[in-house]
Design a protein around this motif. Structure first.
Motif, mmCIF file in Angstrom:
data_model
loop_
_atom_site.group_PDB
_atom_site.id
_atom_site.type_symbol
_atom_site.label_atom_id
_atom_site.label_comp_id
_atom_site.label_asym_id
_atom_site.label_seq_id
_atom_site.Cartn_x
_atom_site.Cartn_y
_atom_site.Cartn_z
ATOM 1 N N ALA A 123 89.980 46.007 14.337
ATOM 2 C CA ALA A 123 89.247 46.899 13.421
ATOM 3 C C ALA A 123 87.793 47.007 13.840
ATOM 4 N N LYS A 124 87.257 48.246 13.718
ATOM 5 C CA LYS A 124 85.837 48.423 13.996
ATOM 6 C C LYS A 124 85.035 48.013 12.766
ATOM 7 N N GLY A 125 83.713 47.934 12.956
ATOM 8 C CA GLY A 125 82.843 47.514 11.853
ATOM 9 C C GLY A 125 83.107 48.264 10.565
ATOM 10 N N TRP A 126 83.113 49.620 10.626
ATOM 11 C CA TRP A 126 83.263 50.395 9.397
ATOM 12 C C TRP A 126 84.653 50.236 8.823
ATOM 13 N N GLN A 127 85.627 49.988 9.726
ATOM 14 C CA GLN A 127 87.002 49.818 9.226
ATOM 15 C C GLN A 127 87.127 48.521 8.437
ATOM 16 N N VAL A 128 86.438 47.479 8.927
ATOM 17 C CA VAL A 128 86.439 46.209 8.191
ATOM 18 C C VAL A 128 85.836 46.442 6.811
ATOM 19 N N LEU A 129 84.719 47.192 6.795
ATOM 20 C CA LEU A 129 84.034 47.468 5.530
ATOM 21 C C LEU A 129 84.948 48.239 4.579
ATOM 22 N N TRP A 130 85.550 49.298 5.105
ATOM 23 C CA TRP A 130 86.289 50.233 4.262
ATOM 24 C C TRP A 130 87.642 49.669 3.833
ATOM 25 N N TYR A 131 88.346 49.004 4.782
ATOM 26 C CA TYR A 131 89.709 48.569 4.471
ATOM 27 C C TYR A 131 89.805 47.128 3.983
ATOM 28 N N VAL A 132 88.781 46.331 4.244
ATOM 29 C CA VAL A 132 88.848 44.931 3.822
ATOM 30 C C VAL A 132 87.835 44.612 2.720
ATOM 31 N N ILE A 133 86.575 44.855 3.034
ATOM 32 C CA ILE A 133 85.540 44.380 2.105
ATOM 33 C C ILE A 133 85.508 45.187 0.804
ATOM 34 N N ILE A 134 85.480 46.510 0.923
ATOM 35 C CA ILE A 134 85.385 47.309 -0.305
ATOM 36 C C ILE A 134 86.572 47.058 -1.247
ATOM 37 N N PRO A 135 87.809 47.093 -0.758
ATOM 38 C CA PRO A 135 88.917 46.829 -1.703
ATOM 39 C C PRO A 135 88.789 45.463 -2.377
ATOM 40 N N LEU A 136 88.334 44.461 -1.625
ATOM 41 C CA LEU A 136 88.225 43.120 -2.209
ATOM 42 C C LEU A 136 87.013 43.001 -3.137
ATOM 43 N N THR A 137 86.061 43.920 -3.011
ATOM 44 C CA THR A 137 84.853 43.839 -3.833
ATOM 45 C C THR A 137 84.980 44.659 -5.111
ATOM 46 N N LYS A 138 86.074 45.420 -5.202
ATOM 47 C CA LYS A 138 86.244 46.331 -6.343
ATOM 48 C C LYS A 138 85.972 45.714 -7.710
ATOM 49 N N PRO A 139 86.509 44.526 -7.986
ATOM 50 C CA PRO A 139 86.240 43.987 -9.335
ATOM 51 C C PRO A 139 84.750 43.818 -9.585
ATOM 52 N N GLY A 140 84.014 43.367 -8.600
ATOM 53 C CA GLY A 140 82.566 43.207 -8.757
ATOM 54 C C GLY A 140 81.903 44.544 -8.998
ATOM 55 N N ILE A 141 82.336 45.535 -8.202
ATOM 56 C CA ILE A 141 81.767 46.875 -8.376
ATOM 57 C C ILE A 141 82.041 47.360 -9.795
ATOM 58 N N MET A 142 83.263 47.088 -10.250
ATOM 59 C CA MET A 142 83.638 47.577 -11.575
ATOM 60 C C MET A 142 82.809 46.894 -12.673
ATOM 61 N N ILE A 143 82.612 45.591 -12.540
ATOM 62 C CA ILE A 143 81.814 44.887 -13.549
ATOM 63 C C ILE A 143 80.380 45.425 -13.539
ATOM 64 N N GLY A 144 79.840 45.596 -12.346
ATOM 65 C CA GLY A 144 78.488 46.150 -12.228
ATOM 66 C C GLY A 144 78.419 47.538 -12.840
ATOM 67 N N THR A 145 79.462 48.330 -12.576
ATOM 68 C CA THR A 145 79.500 49.691 -13.106
ATOM 69 C C THR A 145 79.460 49.677 -14.637
ATOM 70 N N ILE A 146 80.269 48.780 -15.202
ATOM 71 C CA ILE A 146 80.300 48.712 -16.667
ATOM 72 C C ILE A 146 78.916 48.354 -17.206
ATOM 73 N N PHE A 147 78.278 47.378 -16.575
ATOM 74 C CA PHE A 147 76.911 47.012 -16.992
ATOM 75 C C PHE A 147 75.991 48.230 -16.960
ATOM 76 N N VAL A 148 75.926 48.861 -15.796
ATOM 77 C CA VAL A 148 74.965 49.941 -15.599
ATOM 78 C C VAL A 148 75.254 51.116 -16.530
ATOM 79 N N VAL A 149 76.525 51.509 -16.577
ATOM 80 C CA VAL A 149 76.860 52.681 -17.392
ATOM 81 C C VAL A 149 76.548 52.427 -18.873
#
Lengths: 293, 424
Positions: free
Chosen positions: A202-228
């Motif tokens: 996997a290239k750098g962006w592929q690692v980001l897009w296919y590995v890191i972002i999916p695994l970070t989703k819960p954090g993103i979602m919690i942050g989203t709830i806070f901000v919104v």
């Protein structure tokens, strides 16, 4: 026989113990969360004169609210602020968290830099917000700097008392609420998964897009709830940074309270609550936070 | 802390025993309470203009009891007076707020026979006329909500009934503030607020009862409409007035709206705004930063306001006596002088004279050129020798009042429309 009996009583005890242990929290929520909401809902059906409110069961407040074109405009404006702020805080928050979690190698540095992010929070958010005003003003630092660099000839007016300044303040105030949960989930990503991805080609962006972002989703979602929720419930930032020229739902409620129109304020609050709950409901469809916690 | 018996009559029992009780409480004036009064604490709240710590300090010095001050904005003041009667003993409110709050029964009327300087209070607050020839201005003129039928009267009466709702304390004539250095030409009319020349550099205050009056002055000045009574508009008039301003807002006429005193000072001092509704001490605050700012007298006249002290309905016994003592002290001159040296007027100007120098009196009250430097009570130099007060003498200014801050019959409708204007 005896063993069954003792097992039953043991079960029963455990049951009671469970209830007892949940009780303090349940009571706190009941008294400080449920009761006020019930109260607000009840009052939203009451009537008001100029100086008093009287118990009633009428739909006047809702009727006025839902038939006024201003209400829709104000709600739309509130969503606009929430959406733009969300995009900005997400981009900045994700980048900062990514840097902290993956680029900074030593734990000491990670903690040190993370604490650095929280320093602005040592002062009140009103002060952090108001300090933008002299900076962005017509004769403020930003304008004088731009003029002296020759970028502009005339002071830029939209820097202050505009949607721009409102959103700028929101982003400034609430980005950390995005950084913290995302950083937290990123830290728990198993590094071997990334190594595996890289080994797999996997290239750098592929690692980001296919590995890191999916695994970070819960954090993103919690942050989203806070901000919104923070942005949708805000009134003071909008008042100060727009010079009272823009309105969001919070300001509408604040105006009503200022003018002693509590029932009408309650009705607006109920509608806002329903709206925010719906937004969160939709958000939670995307990620099962409870599974991830 | 010694324990002092606090005799508290309930309001109802006072009313029941009627005249006898009233007589008793009149007789039990200060000397009976003696030392006990020193332990009294009166809680006063009001807008920032007159809630000054200096006054509390002086009260402690002159009268011996403690006065706690809380300063809030107009909306919060109204809210508190109407909804939390037990949170204060003395309400320092404006007359239009009184019109809103009085019907709640949270305040009690004051017996004017117990007010030493009652006869010296200026005519504006008694008959409504500053001088016998004066014409009463539109809006909620103070005398129209200044009297009631008795101690527990709920209705306002138009004549001097002997029972006052508020004891007038300070008042002033308001107009537009301008930055002469940034405008560079004379300003003579209210209509200039909407002049496209000042696009993005104008401001108006976001307090509906006051803002609507400024708007009405502008609309009349533009020649758009002549109100039969600005202080009591019909729904159509409200729509029309706010319509004109909504259009101007959408066209970008306004830089911001302000709600608190400090905001108006900052807008003006920073040059964000060059013309706006303003209050007198805000002008002085801008000027004391060395920035030119004029409280521009305009041809159409002033929008005036007045404030007074009201007593909480729950005040009784020694606290009530202390409150009367405080009010008598308030009108006896020291506070008047203190406020007049900031540009306000005192309800009993003649007593204030003793607490001002001849030069200060000449400058602030008589509209004469200052002979030496004029300083405010905090020692800051406000004006240099030779300066003349914007608008001239007391009679020139208060005699040119075109309207008073008001609460209208259609107030609720106006407020909703005002909210729409802010959200537009």
């Amino acid at each position: 026989m005896t063993s069954l009996k003792s097992r039953l009583s043991g079960n029963l005890n455990r049951h009671i113990m469970g209830w007892l242990m949940a009780m303090p929290m349940a009571l706190v929520l009941l008294v400080f969360l449920m009761a006020p909401i019930v109260m607000i809902t009840v009052v939203s059906f009451w009537g008001a004169t100029e100086w008093s409110i009287y118990p009633a069961f009428q739909f006047d407040n809702y009727e006025f609210l839902l038939t006024s074109e201003v209400t829709y405009r104000v709600f739309l404006n509130t969503f606009k602020y929430a959406l733009i702020t969300w995009i900005c805080t997400l981009l900045i928050g994700f980048t900062v968290a990514y840097f902290l979690a993956f680029h900074v190698r030593s734990l000491t540095w990670q903690i040190a830099l993370f604490l650095l992010c929280t320093i602005p929070f040592w002062t009140s958010n009103i002060i952090r917000m108001i300090s933008w005003i002299p900076f962005l003003g017509r004769n403020g630092l930003a304008n004088s700097a731009l003029i002296s660099w020759g970028v502009i000839d005339e002071p830029v007016e939209w820097l202050l008392f505009s949607d721009f300044s409102v959103i700028l303040a929101f982003v400034h105030l609430y980005t950390l609420f995005m950084v913290v949960p995302i950083f937290n989930t990123m830290m728990r990503i198993d590094k071997s998964l990334i190594e595996a991805a890289v080994d797999g080609g996997a290239k750098g962006w592929q690692v980001l897009w296919y590995v890191i972002i999916p695994l970070t989703k819960p954090g993103i979602m919690i942050g989203t709830i806070f901000v919104v929720t923070l942005v949708m419930g805000d009134f003071i930032t909008v008042r100060f940074m727009s010079g009272s020229q823009s309105a969001n739902v919070g300001r509408m409620i604040q105006n009503d309270i200022g003018l002693l129109q509590y029932p009408s304020a309650s009705a607006t609050a109920v509608i806002l609550l329903i709206t925010v709950l719906m937004v969160i409901g939709i958000l939670l469809r995307f990620v099962d936070i409870r599974k991830e916690l | 802390m010694t324990t002092i018996p606090k005799i508290r009559y309930s309001r109802r029992s006072m009313l029941k025993t009627g005249a006898a009780a009233a007589a008793a409480s009149t007789l039990s004036a200060p000397m009976v309470w003696g030392q006990a009064i020193k332990d009294v604490t009166l809680r006063q709240f009001g807008t920032g203009v007159s809630n000054l710590n200096e006054v509390a300090t002086k009260v402690k010095e002159d009268l011996g009891f403690t006065l706690e001050m809380t300063a809030l904005d107009s909306d919060s003041v109204t809210q508190r007076a109407a909804t939390q009667p037990d949170s204060f003993d003395i309400a320092d409110i404006e007359y239009w707020i009184c019109k809103k709050v009085w019907p709640t029964g949270n305040l009690q009327a004051m017996d004017t026979s117990k007010i030493t300087n009652y006869d010296k209070i200026v005519g504006t607050f008694r008959s409504g006329k500053l001088t016998p020839e004066s014409v009463i201005a539109q809006g909620t003129a103070p005398h129209t909500v200044g009297f009631t039928i008795g101690a527990d009267g709920k209705e306002f009466v138009q004549e001097e009934s002997g029972w006052m709702t508020l004891i007038p304390t300070i008042y002033n004539a308001d107009t537009l503030g301008i930055r002469p250095d940034l405008i560079g030409r004379p300003i003579k009319n209210w209509s200039e607020l909407l002049n496209p020349e000042f696009k993005g550099k104008a401001s108006i205050l976001d307090i509906s009862s006051i803002g609507i009056m400024d708007m009405a002055m502008v609309v009349e000045s533009m020649g758009e409409y002549k109100y039969p009574d600005k202080g009591n508009m019909t729904k159509e008039e409200i729509d029309m007035t706010l319509g004109i301003f909504t259009e101007a807002k959408k066209a970008g006429q306004f830089r911001a709206f302000w709600k608190s005193f400090d905001e108006s000072v900052n807008l003006m001092a920073s040059g964000e705004v060059v013309i706006q509704s303003m209050w007198s001490p805000a002008i002085t605050a801008v000027r004391s930063q060395g920035i030119p700012c004029v409280y521009q007298p305009l041809e159409e006249g002033y929008r005036s306001w007045g404030g007074g002290l009201g007593l909480s309905a729950s005040l009784s016994g020694i606290e009530l006596d202390a409150a009367y003592e405080y009010i008598n002290w308030y009108l006896s001159g020291w506070v008047g002088g203190f406020l007049m040296r900031q540009g306000y007027y005192s309800a009993v100007p003649e007593t204030s004279k003793d607490f001002m120098t001849a030069d200060e009196w000449g400058f602030w009250f008589e509209g004469k050129a200052a002979e030496g430097d004029i300083t405010n009570p905090f020692g800051t130099v406000m004006e240099k020798a030779g300066a003349v007060r914007d608008g001239g003498s007391f009679y020139d200014r208060m005699g040119a009042v075109a309207c008073w801050n008001a609460v209208m019959d259609e107030n609720q409708y106006m407020v909703r429309k005002w909210n729409e204007f802010i959200a537009a």
